[in-house]
Design an enzyme around this catalytic site. Structure first.
Site, PDB file in Angstrom:
ATOM      1  N   CYS A 115       6.810  13.815  -5.528  1.00  0.00           N
ATOM      2  CA  CYS A 115       6.026  13.784  -6.764  1.00  0.00           C
ATOM      3  C   CYS A 115       5.640  15.209  -7.185  1.00  0.00           C
ATOM      4  O   CYS A 115       6.485  15.981  -7.602  1.00  0.00           O
ATOM      5  CB  CYS A 115       4.818  12.877  -6.601  1.00  0.00           C
ATOM      6  SG  CYS A 115       4.094  12.364  -8.200  1.00  0.00           S
ATOM      7  N   HIS A 138       6.693   7.541  -4.112  1.00  0.00           N
ATOM      8  CA  HIS A 138       5.712   7.471  -3.027  1.00  0.00           C
ATOM      9  C   HIS A 138       6.010   6.262  -2.144  1.00  0.00           C
ATOM     10  O   HIS A 138       6.580   5.269  -2.601  1.00  0.00           O
ATOM     11  CB  HIS A 138       4.302   7.322  -3.584  1.00  0.00           C
ATOM     12  CG  HIS A 138       3.794   8.531  -4.307  1.00  0.00           C
ATOM     13  ND1 HIS A 138       3.523   9.709  -3.662  1.00  0.00           N
ATOM     14  CD2 HIS A 138       3.501   8.730  -5.626  1.00  0.00           C
ATOM     15  CE1 HIS A 138       3.082  10.588  -4.549  1.00  0.00           C
ATOM     16  NE2 HIS A 138       3.063  10.025  -5.739  1.00  0.00           N
TER      17      HIS A 138
END
Length: 267
Positions: free
Chosen positions: A120, A210
């Site tokens: 991310c 994630h």
């Protein structure tokens, strides 16, 4: 003790829960990172501890690997020569990128020769530039240039579950971010589309996904791809065992019937 407190106060006391230190469940905030990792394995994973670190539970499945040692570093002098470096998520990509450079960690990571995974915000930093008028309002910021990507921050946040495959095995997880990073030399395929970024030599890889290490087959394949140990660990089984241990502990020391009655009365 509980009976005496109830008699003195006139208020029911539901129990006293003794402290236990052998249950590791998903942490609420980064204060949990101050706890030492139980891993003593030879495969050394260095995770950059950004000041605004987020979604650090992405690394819990690696912590659970008996032959892997996960440590958090915040200075170049502590990096050493790890087998893998992870740039995790962050709540402030541009600010933490500036911190990374000021700490000299960018140069230390490059010099280490270790493979690098950016997740991310970590992936966003690894690109050539970041265009951010939303999160930091910093405008155009030069990235680390480790992968050929550009990240543009937009006002609406991406919030979704994703599933697909990578390294020849299934993988799934979730996305939560403002920045949009177009794939460049993608190494994952999620929901039928290309995803992720990598450098020409494969040393640097990034993803917005994630929770990806909770997929056992993917975690095992990823570790193998960076020279890590073979594994047969099931993180789901370990997590369930931890939750059962915690539930048994609570049932032993709390008046569960009284708690149930309170819940039923409130509903």
């Amino acid at each position: 003790g509980p009976r005496d407190l109830a008699a003195r106060s006139g208020v029911p006391v539901l129990g006293v829960i003794p402290w236990i230190d052998d249950v590791r469940i998903d942490a609420e905030d980064s204060l949990a990172l101050d706890r030492p990792s139980p891993g003593t394995g030879a495969f050394d994973v260095a995770v950059v501890r950004f000041p605004r670190i987020s979604n650090f539970t992405d690394l819990d499945p690696l912590v659970a690997e008996p032959d892997v040692s996960v440590r958090y570093v915040s200075s170049a002098s502590r990096l050493g020569r790890p087998d893998l470096v992870v740039l995790p998520g962050t709540k402030g990509t541009v600010g933490d990128l500036a911190w990374l450079r000021a700490a000299g960690l960018d140069r230390a990571i490059e010099a280490s020769g270790a493979p690098v995974l950016g997740i991310c915000g970590g992936e966003q930093m690894m690109g050539t530039r970041i265009v951010d008028q939303v999160e930091s309002a910093a405008g155009v910021v030069a990235g680390l240039g480790w992968v050929e990507t550009e990240t543009v921050f937009e006002a609406d946040k991406v919030l979704c579950r994703r599933r697909g495959s990578a390294l020849g095995v299934p993988v799934d997880g979730y996305e939560i971010h403002h920045g949009r990073t177009a794939p460049s030399a993608p190494w994952l395929r999620l929901d039928g589309g290309d995803h992720g970024s990598s450098s020409p030599d494969g040393r640097f890889r990034g993803t917005a996904l994630h929770g990806l290490f909770e997929s056992d087959q993917f975690r095992h394949a990823f570790l193998a791809s960076v020279g890590g140990p073979a594994s047969a660990v099931s993180f789901a089984v370990l997590r369930e065992a931890m939750l059962d241990r915690l539930a048994d502990h609570l049932a032993t020391h709390l008046d569960i019937d009284a708690i149930t009655a309170l819940i039923e009365a409130a509903t």
